[in-house]
Design a protein around this motif. Structure first.
Motif, short mmCIF file in Angstrom:
data_model
loop_
_atom_site.label_atom_id
_atom_site.label_comp_id
_atom_site.label_asym_id
_atom_site.label_seq_id
_atom_site.Cartn_x
_atom_site.Cartn_y
_atom_site.Cartn_z
N GLY A 59 -4.01 11.10 13.37
CA GLY A 59 -3.09 10.46 12.43
C GLY A 59 -3.66 10.41 11.03
O GLY A 59 -2.93 10.60 10.05
N LEU A 60 -4.97 10.17 10.91
CA LEU A 60 -5.62 10.13 9.60
C LEU A 60 -5.59 11.50 8.94
O LEU A 60 -5.30 11.62 7.74
CB LEU A 60 -7.06 9.64 9.76
CG LEU A 60 -7.93 9.63 8.50
CD1 LEU A 60 -7.27 8.86 7.37
CD2 LEU A 60 -9.31 9.05 8.82
N GLN A 61 -5.89 12.54 9.70
CA GLN A 61 -5.84 13.88 9.13
C GLN A 61 -4.43 14.23 8.67
O GLN A 61 -4.24 14.83 7.60
CB GLN A 61 -6.33 14.91 10.16
CG GLN A 61 -7.84 14.79 10.44
CD GLN A 61 -8.32 15.85 11.41
OE1 GLN A 61 -7.65 16.16 12.39
NE2 GLN A 61 -9.49 16.40 11.14
N LYS A 62 -3.43 13.82 9.44
CA LYS A 62 -2.05 14.06 9.04
C LYS A 62 -1.70 13.26 7.78
O LYS A 62 -0.93 13.73 6.93
CB LYS A 62 -1.10 13.68 10.18
CG LYS A 62 -1.13 14.64 11.37
CD LYS A 62 -0.16 14.22 12.45
CE LYS A 62 -0.17 15.21 13.62
NZ LYS A 62 0.76 14.78 14.70
N GLU A 63 -2.26 12.06 7.66
CA GLU A 63 -1.99 11.25 6.48
C GLU A 63 -2.61 11.87 5.23
O GLU A 63 -2.02 11.81 4.14
CB GLU A 63 -2.50 9.82 6.68
CG GLU A 63 -2.09 8.84 5.60
CD GLU A 63 -0.60 8.49 5.64
OE1 GLU A 63 -0.19 7.66 4.80
OE2 GLU A 63 0.15 9.03 6.48
N VAL A 64 -3.78 12.47 5.37
CA VAL A 64 -4.39 13.18 4.25
C VAL A 64 -3.45 14.31 3.81
O VAL A 64 -3.17 14.49 2.62
CB VAL A 64 -5.77 13.75 4.63
CG1 VAL A 64 -6.29 14.69 3.54
CG2 VAL A 64 -6.77 12.60 4.85
N MET A 101 0.83 -1.20 0.00
CA MET A 101 0.00 0.00 0.00
C MET A 101 0.87 1.25 0.00
O MET A 101 1.96 1.26 0.56
CB MET A 101 -0.90 0.04 1.24
CG MET A 101 -2.14 -0.80 1.14
SD MET A 101 -3.27 -0.43 2.52
CE MET A 101 -4.74 -1.28 1.95
N ASN A 102 0.36 2.31 -0.61
CA ASN A 102 1.00 3.61 -0.52
C ASN A 102 0.08 4.54 0.26
O ASN A 102 -1.02 4.13 0.66
CB ASN A 102 1.31 4.15 -1.93
CG ASN A 102 0.07 4.32 -2.78
OD1 ASN A 102 -0.86 5.03 -2.40
ND2 ASN A 102 0.05 3.68 -3.95
N PRO A 103 0.49 5.77 0.56
CA PRO A 103 -0.35 6.65 1.39
C PRO A 103 -1.78 6.80 0.86
O PRO A 103 -2.74 6.77 1.64
CB PRO A 103 0.41 7.98 1.35
CG PRO A 103 1.84 7.58 1.19
CD PRO A 103 1.81 6.40 0.28
N ALA A 104 -1.95 6.95 -0.44
CA ALA A 104 -3.29 7.14 -0.99
C ALA A 104 -4.12 5.86 -0.94
O ALA A 104 -5.33 5.91 -0.69
CB ALA A 104 -3.20 7.65 -2.44
N SER A 105 -3.49 4.71 -1.17
CA SER A 105 -4.25 3.46 -1.11
C SER A 105 -4.67 3.13 0.32
O SER A 105 -5.70 2.50 0.55
CB SER A 105 -3.47 2.31 -1.74
OG SER A 105 -2.20 2.15 -1.14
N ARG A 106 -3.87 3.58 1.31
CA ARG A 106 -4.30 3.42 2.70
C ARG A 106 -5.54 4.27 2.96
O ARG A 106 -6.49 3.84 3.63
CB ARG A 106 -3.17 3.80 3.66
CG ARG A 106 -2.18 2.69 3.94
CD ARG A 106 -1.27 3.02 5.10
NE ARG A 106 -0.37 4.11 4.79
CZ ARG A 106 0.81 3.96 4.19
NH1 ARG A 106 1.21 2.76 3.84
NH2 ARG A 106 1.58 5.00 3.95
N LEU A 107 -5.53 5.51 2.44
CA LEU A 107 -6.72 6.37 2.60
C LEU A 107 -7.92 5.74 1.92
O LEU A 107 -9.04 5.80 2.44
CB LEU A 107 -6.44 7.76 2.01
CG LEU A 107 -5.37 8.60 2.70
CD1 LEU A 107 -5.23 9.95 1.98
CD2 LEU A 107 -5.70 8.83 4.18
#
Length: 259
Positions: free
Chosen positions: A50-55, A1-7
Motif C-alpha cells: 500500500g505504501l509503494q502504491k501511495e508513492v 493530511m494529503n497523500p504527500a503529508s502522509r508519506l
C-alpha cells in the motif's frame, strides 16, 4: 493530511528508529502492528505494498500539477525502495544511511505543500479504536448466532473488507475505506435474492447480526464523510452516507421487518 503529508509522516516515523533491528520490527512500530503477532508479516506486506502504491499515486497527483518526477527524488524513490517487502528481514543499519539525508525529507515537505488543497482531516485515534472494536464485536457475534454458512460468510467478508481498509488508513487515507464500502454495497446488491431466502429461515440472533453489520457500515460511511468527504478529484465530494448506505440499510430493514 494529503497523500504527500502522509508519506512525510511515515518517513519521519521510519527514520526516527534508532535500533539496529530487522525491518520487520521497524515497520511494525511504524504501522503500529504487534511485531510478535503470528500474522505480522502478512499485515506488514499489505501495508508496504500500500505504501509503494501511495508513492506512485502521489507522483501521479504531482504530475497533474505539472511537477516532473525528478523533483520528488531522492526521497520518493528511496522510501519506495526501503518499503520493498523483500527487505523485511534486512537490518535497518544497512538501509538507514540511504533514506536519512535531509534532501530525502525535503522532497516530501515540498510535495505536501504542492498538494495542500487535497488535505483531508485525520481520523481521531478514538474513532479508529471504536470502529475496530465494533468490527471485532460483529465478528464475535457470528459465534452462537445460528447463522447459515452463507450468511456467516457474507458478514465475515464485510468485516474482513473494512478491517483491511482500516489497516491501510495511515498509508492511503480514506481511499481504501471508500473502495471497501462500495465493495460491501456490491455484496448486498449481488446477493439480494439469496440473502432474502436465507433470512426467511434465519434465527432472531442471525437477524440481529445482520442489523449490526448494517450499523457498522453506516458508521464507517459517516466517519469517512466527516474526514473532508472522500474526494473524487475534480468532481466534487463523495458523500458515502447518501450514496452507499441506502443500498444497504433499506435492504436490511426490509429483512428485519419482514421477519
Amino acid at each position: 493530511m494529503n497523500p504527500a503529508s502522509r508519506l512525510l509522516a511515515i518517513y519521519d516515523n521510519l527514520v526516527s528508529n534508532s535500533k539496529d533491528v530487522q525491518m520487520v520490527r521497524v515497520w511494525a512500530r511504524v504501522f503500529d502492528i504487534d511485531s510478535d503477532s503470528p500474522t505480522v508479516e502478512d499485515e506488514l506486506i499489505a501495508c508496504l505494498v500500500g505504501l509503494q502504491k501511495e508513492v506512485d499515486f502521489t507522483r501521479v497527483r504531482l504530475n497533474e500539477h505539472g511537477v516532473p518526477p525528478n523533483l520528488t527524488d531522492p526521497g520518493f524513490a528511496r522510501l519506495r525502495d526501503v518499503a520493498a517487502p523483500a527487505r523485511l528481514h534486512t537490518n535497518w543499519s544497512s538501509l538507514r544511511g540511504n533514506v536519512q539525508p535531509p534532501e530525502c525529507r525535503q522532497a516530501f515537505l515540498w510535495a505536501a505543500w504542492v498538494l495542500r488543497n487535497e488535505d483531508e482531516d485525520v481520523m481521531p485515534d478514538e474513532e479508529m479504536r471504536s470502529l475496530r472494536a465494533e468490527l471485532q464485536a460483529l465478528e464475535d457475534a457470528l459465534d452462537g448466532a445460528g447463522m447459515s454458512p452463507f450468511l456467516r460468510e457474507f458478514v465475515q467478508k464485510q468485516v474482513d473488507t473494512i478491517r483491511a481498509a482500516l489497516r491501510l488508513y495511515s498509508v492511503q487515507g480514506t481511499r481504501p475505506l471508500h473502495d471497501a464500502l462500495h465493495a460491501v454495497a456490491g455484496l448486498y446488491t449481488v446477493g439480494g435474492a439469496k440473502l432474502e431466502a436465507e433470512n426467511a429461515v434465519a434465527t432472531p440472533q442471525a437477524k440481529g447480526v445482520m442489523e449490526k453489520a448494517a450499523q457498522v457500515i453506516k458508521k464507517t460511511a459517516e466517519v469517512c464523510d466527516s474526514l473532508d468527504k472522500i474526494r473524487k478529484f475534480g468532481e466534487g465530494a463523495w458523500n458515502l452516507t447518501t450514496t452507499v448506505t441506502p443500498l444497504v440499510l433499506p435492504f436490511i430493514a426490509k429483512q428485519i421487518g419482514g421477519a
